[in-house]
Write a protein that holds these residues in place. Structure first.
Motif, PDB file in Angstrom:
ATOM      1  N   LEU A   1       0.868  -1.163   0.000  1.00 48.26           N
ATOM      2  CA  LEU A   1       0.000   0.000   0.000  1.00 48.26           C
ATOM      3  C   LEU A   1       0.908   1.217   0.000  1.00 48.26           C
ATOM      4  O   LEU A   1       1.845   1.301   0.808  1.00 48.26           O
ATOM      5  CB  LEU A   1      -0.893   0.010   1.244  1.00 48.26           C
ATOM      6  CG  LEU A   1      -1.937   1.132   1.326  1.00 48.26           C
ATOM      7  CD1 LEU A   1      -3.089   0.828   0.362  1.00 48.26           C
ATOM      8  CD2 LEU A   1      -2.471   1.272   2.745  1.00 48.26           C
TER       9      LEU A   1
ATOM     10  N   ALA B   1      -2.521   0.733  -4.366  1.00 53.34           N
ATOM     11  CA  ALA B   1      -2.162  -0.601  -3.904  1.00 53.34           C
ATOM     12  C   ALA B   1      -1.720  -1.420  -5.111  1.00 53.34           C
ATOM     13  O   ALA B   1      -2.287  -1.293  -6.196  1.00 53.34           O
ATOM     14  CB  ALA B   1      -3.352  -1.270  -3.218  1.00 53.34           C
TER      15      ALA B   1
ATOM     16  N   GLU C   1       2.137  -5.982   3.504  1.00 49.52           N
ATOM     17  CA  GLU C   1       0.942  -6.751   3.850  1.00 49.52           C
ATOM     18  C   GLU C   1       0.907  -7.163   5.318  1.00 49.52           C
ATOM     19  O   GLU C   1      -0.132  -7.085   5.976  1.00 49.52           O
ATOM     20  CB  GLU C   1       0.866  -7.996   2.958  1.00 49.52           C
ATOM     21  CG  GLU C   1      -0.383  -8.830   3.145  1.00 49.52           C
ATOM     22  CD  GLU C   1      -0.441  -9.986   2.166  1.00 49.52           C
ATOM     23  OE1 GLU C   1      -1.533 -10.556   1.999  1.00 49.52           O
ATOM     24  OE2 GLU C   1       0.607 -10.332   1.574  1.00 49.52           O
TER      25      GLU C   1
ATOM     26  N   THR D   1      -7.316  -6.154   4.756  1.00 46.62           N
ATOM     27  CA  THR D   1      -6.062  -6.010   4.006  1.00 46.62           C
ATOM     28  C   THR D   1      -6.205  -6.594   2.610  1.00 46.62           C
ATOM     29  O   THR D   1      -5.790  -5.980   1.616  1.00 46.62           O
ATOM     30  CB  THR D   1      -4.909  -6.707   4.745  1.00 46.62           C
ATOM     31  OG1 THR D   1      -4.685  -6.048   5.990  1.00 46.62           O
ATOM     32  CG2 THR D   1      -3.628  -6.656   3.930  1.00 46.62           C
TER      33      THR D   1
ATOM     34  N   LEU E   1      -5.638  -4.479  -0.863  1.00 46.96           N
ATOM     35  CA  LEU E   1      -4.545  -4.795  -1.781  1.00 46.96           C
ATOM     36  C   LEU E   1      -5.040  -5.402  -3.087  1.00 46.96           C
ATOM     37  O   LEU E   1      -4.361  -5.294  -4.112  1.00 46.96           O
ATOM     38  CB  LEU E   1      -3.557  -5.742  -1.098  1.00 46.96           C
ATOM     39  CG  LEU E   1      -2.837  -5.152   0.126  1.00 46.96           C
ATOM     40  CD1 LEU E   1      -1.882  -6.181   0.719  1.00 46.96           C
ATOM     41  CD2 LEU E   1      -2.090  -3.875  -0.241  1.00 46.96           C
TER      42      LEU E   1
END
Length: 321
Positions: A77, A108, A133, A145, A149
């Motif tokens: 990110l 991302a 991550e 997450t 992503l």
């Protein structure tokens, strides 16, 4: 046509092109483009295993196209704060991302290969946070997450004006960089504070499911109000009301808002104050009125009454006689 002509006249810098790399005692790694291209460099500092701070400043002498590729080959990110000037990125996958002064851009990706564009004579200064991550998993959980992503392609998640709070921390970080700070502690604190703000914007706390109120629930809410009226001289609590009417705390609180446009605490307080007013008007002594609406200490009652009505209990006493 003009834009195409400008690109065709640009100097293209391949990823394999030689860059001068240097390191300092604080852990910064600096990459500098050849001097004939202008003052163009980036500085990188690893604050943690999955947290990297990167500052770049480009003042190119000619229109510049710089080929880029993600060296990490893992999901990242990236939060970019535009401090001066504008630039752009175009990926081989067709993605396009803009970076602008005074704006925060969040992207991302896992694998990124593309080109960055810089205009001759313009100064472009940016500060970036690169978050991996595992760190994101720690802060916002694996599920959120994965949502942020995505599938590994370049995705722009946000493009908005930089908040005053973030701007102050970015300014502080820049000041430390310019002073050549030898400790990472303050930089780490400012970096994590900015990251926290941005993650809250991207990943707001999960909200309770929308409230569903049945006819039975309405009866229970009305019963809770009746208990307040009938037993306001007692130390009523939310857990007691929940147990008495058979509602959980969330449904009691949200149900009160839905049915009475109030909260349990506010409703009980209003009922007590209005009952006390009636008692005082009918000639009840202040201390007696206090006890009858659940106050052990008359002084506390007098203060609460005055705040609620804007006048003291004594000024109301016996007015209906």
């Amino acid at each position: 046509m003009a834009a195409l002509q400008k690109i065709s006249q640009s100097y293209r810098l391949a990823t394999t092109h030689s860059r001068r790399v240097s390191h300092d005692e604080c852990g910064w790694m600096r990459q500098q483009l050849p001097e004939e291209l202008g003052e163009c460099y980036s500085e990188r500092l690893t604050l943690d295993n999955d947290l990297v701070l990167l500052r770049s400043r480009y003042h190119a002498t000619r229109n510049l196209i710089e080929e880029t590729a993600n060296p990490h080959n893992r999901p990242m990110l990236v939060i970019t704060f535009g401090m001066q000037g504008d630039s752009g990125y175009k990926g081989v996958d067709g993605s396009a991302v803009a970076f602008r002064s005074g704006y925060t851009t969040i992207t991302a990706f896992q694998q990124s290969q593309g080109e960055r564009y810089y205009e001759a004579g313009a100064t472009v200064s940016q500060l970036r946070l690169l978050i991996g991550e595992s760190l994101l998993n720690t802060y916002i959980g694996e599920q959120r997450t994965d949502q942020l992503l995505g599938n590994g392609n370049v995705r722009q998640l946000a493009f908005k004006k930089t908040s005053a709070a973030s701007a102050s921390h970015v300014t502080a970080l820049t000041r430390y960089l310019n002073q050549g700070a030898t400790t990472k502690l303050d930089m780490h604190i400012h970096t994590l504070t900015v990251l926290s703000e941005q993650l809250k914007l991207l990943s707001p706390p999960a909200r309770e499911k929308s409230l569903q109120i049945s006819a039975v629930d309405i009866e229970k809410l009305d019963r809770a109000r009746d208990i307040m009226v009938e037993h306001m001289d007692q130390p009523l609590t939310i857990p007691y009301l929940c147990a008495a009417v058979g509602l959980n705390e969330f449904k009691l609180k949200e149900g009160m808002r839905h049915r009475f446009q109030s909260t349990p605490h506010r409703m009980l307080h209003e009922l007590r104050m209005r009952k006390a007013y009636t008692l005082l008007e009918s000639g009840c002594q202040v201390a007696q009125a206090a006890y009858q609406v659940g106050y052990t200490f008359p002084n506390n009652f007098s203060a609460a009454f005055t705040r609620f009505f804007g006048k003291s209990p004594k000024s109301v006493f016996g007015k209906r006689r």
